[in-house]
Design a protein around this motif. Structure first.
Motif: not given
Length: 222
Positions: A56, A60-61, A82-83
């Protein structure tokens, strides 16, 4: 190290002796704000495994909810936005290496064998090199009869969707094992369905109340 409070109780209705584990943040974890994909360390397993890498950008989550009750791996409970989800959705060519619910992460950046250490490795890096197990599904119909206990010790995190089998003792499940020519229910397996019910651990336990027969789906990792 995260302290884990273990409360022992006996669940008479379903007949399962179970251990309720009140987990700390590193045990029942939401990695939505943490970090993530092989290493050269050999892994000896009896179920299908694959290697994958997910990374990520800073901030970034990731989006990964984990259950570390078995202490040796990280079972995926959920994959929120998320990622990880973005990679799974946009990389169809790598679909055979996509992370999925109920898979168990057994290696993180070369770290194996200890869930706490693996989780710490995740928090320390924005790139995860993972070895992941795909569980084998076992279906079992276990007559309970008039016995109070099935002879199974269970352990679970309250946020999870499976019941970890910590030990199989004398009782109906061991009787089922003795009669089964192929599949066996063993320690480190996880119950994910009871009498057509899936979901929270509370739902799984309640599904067997007052039933004289349990139709179970069990995931085998070892």
């Amino acid at each position: 190290p995260v302290e884990v409070e273990v409360l022992i109780a006996k669940f008479l209705c379903i007949g399962l002796r179970h251990t309720i584990v009140a987990m700390g943040s590193a045990q029942c974890s939401t990695c939505a704000e943490e970090c993530l994909g092989g290493s050269e360390t050999p892994i000896v397993v009896k179920v299908p495994t694959f290697r994958t890498t997910v990374e990520r950008a800073l901030g970034e989550k990731i989006g990964l909810n984990l259950d570390a009750v078995d202490r040796i791996g990280l079972v995926i409970i959920d994959i929120p936005p998320g990622a990880v989800k973005a990679c799974d959705d946009t990389c169809p060519a790598d679909g055979d290496r996509a992370l999925q619910v109920n898979q168990r992460i057994v290696e993180v950046n070369g770290v194996v064998g200890d869930a706490d250490t693996m989780f710490a490795a995740m928090k320390q890096s924005a790139i995860w090199h993972l070895v992941v197990q795909r569980p084998v599904e076992i279906r079992a119909v276990v007559p309970r009869g008039d016995t109070e206990s099935l002879g199974v010790d269970l352990r679970y995190a309250t946020c999870s969707t499976s019941l970890l089998i910590a030990e199989v003792e004398d009782g109906p499940i061991q009787d089922w094992n003795d009669k089964s020519s192929a599949d066996k229910i063993k320690p480190f397996d996880r119950i994910v369905e009871v009498n057509d019910t899936r979901g929270s651990v509370e739902s799984l336990l309640e599904a067997g109340q007052l039933s004289d027969k349990l139709n179970m789906v069990v995931l085998h990792y070892e």
